[in-house]
Design a protein around this motif. Structure first.
Motif, short mmCIF file in Angstrom:
data_model
loop_
_atom_site.label_atom_id
_atom_site.label_comp_id
_atom_site.label_asym_id
_atom_site.label_seq_id
_atom_site.Cartn_x
_atom_site.Cartn_y
_atom_site.Cartn_z
N LEU A 10 -11.14 1.05 -11.94
CA LEU A 10 -10.39 1.94 -12.83
C LEU A 10 -9.42 2.82 -12.06
N ARG A 11 -9.80 3.31 -10.91
CA ARG A 11 -8.98 4.29 -10.16
C ARG A 11 -8.11 3.62 -9.10
N ARG A 12 -8.09 2.25 -9.10
CA ARG A 12 -7.26 1.50 -8.15
C ARG A 12 -7.50 1.98 -6.72
N MET A 13 -8.76 2.10 -6.37
CA MET A 13 -9.10 2.65 -5.05
C MET A 13 -8.75 1.65 -3.96
N GLN A 14 -8.38 2.20 -2.82
CA GLN A 14 -7.95 1.39 -1.68
C GLN A 14 -9.14 1.06 -0.78
N ASP A 15 -10.17 0.50 -1.44
CA ASP A 15 -11.37 0.05 -0.72
C ASP A 15 -11.19 -1.40 -0.28
N VAL A 50 -1.68 -7.38 8.32
CA VAL A 50 -2.75 -6.38 8.38
C VAL A 50 -2.86 -5.91 9.82
N ARG A 51 -3.00 -4.57 9.96
CA ARG A 51 -3.03 -4.01 11.32
C ARG A 51 -4.20 -3.07 11.47
N TYR A 52 -4.85 -3.20 12.62
CA TYR A 52 -5.87 -2.22 13.01
C TYR A 52 -5.65 -1.89 14.47
N ARG A 53 -5.22 -0.68 14.71
CA ARG A 53 -4.88 -0.25 16.07
C ARG A 53 -3.87 -1.22 16.68
N SER A 54 -4.23 -1.90 17.75
CA SER A 54 -3.27 -2.79 18.41
C SER A 54 -3.34 -4.22 17.90
N LEU A 75 -7.78 0.11 7.72
CA LEU A 75 -6.79 -0.92 8.05
C LEU A 75 -5.48 -0.58 7.35
N LEU A 76 -4.38 -1.02 7.92
CA LEU A 76 -3.08 -0.90 7.27
C LEU A 76 -2.72 -2.26 6.72
N ILE A 77 -2.68 -2.36 5.39
CA ILE A 77 -2.45 -3.63 4.71
C ILE A 77 -1.03 -3.58 4.18
N GLY A 78 -0.13 -4.22 4.88
CA GLY A 78 1.29 -4.02 4.58
C GLY A 78 1.62 -2.58 4.85
N ALA A 79 1.97 -1.84 3.76
CA ALA A 79 2.23 -0.41 3.89
C ALA A 79 1.12 0.41 3.27
#
Length: 649
Positions: free
Chosen positions: A395-400, A357-361, A423-427
């Motif tokens: 239902l909508r598989r939201m990326q929350d 998981v990445r957030y900025r640096s 956040l970037l979670i994997g890709a």
């Protein structure tokens, strides 16, 4: 009073020593008799037999025509209480109570009304010139005054027969004259006076003189100048006697009072005696309180994972050989089927994975936990910020994304409100919509690694690429038996799968196991603490045995003035019970103090919970210890021989 062939023998080593030889003697009502002889002649032994303080080895002794040889200890006490009054050379007053109370003691055992005995005691003391000394203790009185108190005590119940052992032996000449005048005056009022003396001048003042030597009566004569009285002494007890119950209560209160005085007189010894009881009671109450507090804390922690929940986990039971090659069995449809049951409140499917998981640096490996919309309600966790997932999120598989406290500290260490950050979670990018409150529970995931929550449908399709879930947690209606719900859910999943390829964990069974375990541990430690109570009880018994030895003379005095064996036993038993009860109360107080100290140090994280049952049980236990371990010393005191007890200092 008639003695016929009376013999008295004592054992001296292996031999029997005879101190009275075939005594034949008759004493008539209203006489003033002096028994004279040198020390060791047997005169005191004869007086003790006459006063029913001792028994003859052989021969017969009758009072008013009734033989006393076969009377039991309490029957002899009745004779001493209702017919005799004793005046001792060394006074034998009870040192812890006032002159008035010393005089009143025989009337307590006789059952005289409290007001009547107090009034009579003061009147007798006043008649003997001690009106100003009624509130004084014996150590505040001169020898002559103490002897007058002794005379007043002898007259308290009427004293129709007064036995005086060397009544002037410990007094100066003037006090001796005063005492003799009092005895002569009493004889003129109709009291039978029997006094033992070795002084011929004292004996010359009596109506009749009996001389004894080496255990034989060698002379018995009358003084011609003496005028025999024909009066009858006043009958006191018949006028003021209370009911049997009232008399018992009075004796009980007297025993209670004397027990308190004895404890006060030996404060340090009493405190040391209590110490074992105090430690034992405090240990029991504290241990139970700590056990209850620990149990409550653990159950609170379990509740934080979800109250009355059942977790169904994918995979065959432990030990099943199929477990190693077939673990993909549980689906969201299984969770939905369970959620449709009337006894289920809500269900949250779950699966876990991991990703960078990445957030900025900042980049860290984190646990990715897919959960349902009811996850917070099922597990009991709470949000510190933001909002939870809703039906559309699933239902909508939201990326929350919802962060746990560790994830917030890891990726947003300097940001108070990360809501809306990406956040970037994997890709896969994810938007933060909530932050969980810190979890105090020691159960569930407890590592310091960050955990990120997303809708389980999002994790299945976008991160793990799986059609299966790892588990689901069902919240059961509180009104439904969790064991029944567990059986129903197991049956339902087994019917859907055609096999038992899943495992079920019931949080209520964990609760029951923890309750059972903590209760067992509490019982174990309490049992160890009870040992200290038993040790304390043995200490009480030892100290009470010492107390009986120290107070043997007091016991003899009480028996001489008419105390029953039950009265003596009652007094020492009450003292032992008081020591233990007071020790129990102090122990409970100490336990509360320890608990408050622990509570103040631990704060909200832990609280000692006192059990009323344990407090009551501890108090009852301390009382029983007083009764059990106080019985032997009390019985020993009650079984003492009056004449032996009086001879000890």
């Amino acid at each position: 009073m008639q003695l016929t062939g009376v013999i008295k023998e004592f054992r001296a080593g292996e031999q029997m020593m005879r101190v009275l030889h075939d005594i034949d003697l008759t004493i008539y009502q209203g006489e003033m008799v002096a028994i004279i002889g040198q020390s060791g002649s047997g005169k005191s032994t004869l007086m003790n037999i006459l006063g029913c303080l001792d028994k003859a080895s052989a021969g017969d002794y009758k009072i008013y025509g009734k033989s006393v040889n076969q009377l039991e200890a309490d029957e002899l006490a009745t004779l001493r209480r209702e017919h005799f009054g004793f005046i001792f050379q060394r006074y034998h007053l009870l040192g812890d109570i006032t002159a008035r109370d010393n005089v009143s003691v025989p009337a307590v055992y006789a059952g005289m009304d409290k007001e009547a005995r107090s009034e009579r005691a003061e009147r007798l003391l006043g008649d003997l010139g001690l009106a100003e000394k009624v509130g004084n203790r014996p150590n505040q009185l001169s020898g002559g005054q103490q002897q007058r108190v002794s005379i007043a005590r002898a007259l308290m119940n009427g004293g129709e027969i007064i036995l005086a052992d060397e009544p002037t032996g410990a007094l100066d000449s003037q006090s001796g004259k005063d005492v003799m005048q009092i005895l002569q005056s009493l004889n003129e009022q109709g009291h039978t006076i029997i006094m033992v003396t070795h002084d011929p001048n004292i004996a010359a003042q009596a109506e009749r003189v009996i001389e004894i030597k080496d255990g034989y009566i060698i002379d018995d004569y009358h003084n011609e100048h003496y005028q025999h009285s024909t009066q009858q002494p006043e009958a006191i007890l018949a006028q003021h006697k209370k009911s049997r119950l009232g008399s018992f209560i009075d004796r009980l209160l007297e025993a209670f009072k004397m027990s308190l005085l004895a404890m006060r007189a030996h404060k340090m010894r009493t405190l040391l005696t209590m110490l074992g009881i105090i430690i034992g009671i405090a240990s029991v109450v504290s241990v139970v309180g700590l056990g209850k507090g620990s149990q409550q804390q653990i159950l609170t922690n379990i509740s934080a994972l979800g109250t009355n929940t059942i977790t169904v986990t994918d995979g065959y039971p432990w030990g099943d050989p199929r477990r190693s090659y077939n673990d993909d069995n549980l689906t969201p449809e299984d969770a939905n089927a369970v959620a449709a049951q009337p006894y289920v409140v809500s269900v949250s499917p779950q699966l876990d994975g991991s990703a960078a998981v990445r957030y900025r640096s900042i980049q860290e490996s984190a646990t990715i936990s897919g959960v349902g919309e009811d996850y917070l309600g099922v597990t009991g966790e709470t949000l510190a910020q933001g909002q939870a997932f809703d039906e559309q999120s699933i239902l909508r598989r939201m990326q929350d994304v919802i962060l746990d406290d560790n994830a917030k500290k890891t990726f947003f260490p300097d940001m108070d409100d990360p809501i809306g950050e990406v956040l970037l979670i994997g890709a896969v990018p994810g938007r933060v919509i909530g932050v969980l409150a810190p979890k105090d529970s020691g159960f569930g995931p407890s590592s310091d690694s960050p955990t990120i929550y997303m809708p389980y449908t999002t994790v299945m399709s976008r991160i793990e690429g799986s059609a299966y879930i790892e588990r689901f947690v069902a919240l059961i209606d509180e009104s439904i038996s969790s064991s029944a719900a567990e059986s129903a859910i197991s049956q339902l999943i087994e019917e859907r799968h055609g096999a038992d390829d899943f495992r079920v964990r019931n949080s209520d069974s964990i609760r029951q196991t923890i309750e059972s375990t903590t209760s067992t541990m509490t019982l174990l430690v309490s049992s160890i603490a009870i040992i200290s109570l038993i040790v304390g009880g043995i200490g009480v018994m030892n100290i009470m045995l010492v107390s009986v030895t120290e107070r043997t003379n007091e016991i003899g005095v009480r028996m001489a003035v008419g105390a029953r064996q039950s009265d003596i036993m009652q007094q020492f038993l009450i003292e032992a019970i008081l020591v233990c009860v007071l020790g129990g109360l102090l122990g409970i107080g100490l336990a509360f103090a320890i608990g408050e100290l622990i509570n103040s140090v631990a704060g909200d994280s832990f609280q000692v919970i006192y059990s009323p049952t344990s407090i009551i049980a501890a108090f009852v236990c301390s009382t029983l210890i007083g009764i059990i371990f106080g019985f032997l010393p009390a019985r020993n005191a009650a079984k003492l021989d009056p004449v032996d007890a009086l001879s000890r200092d």
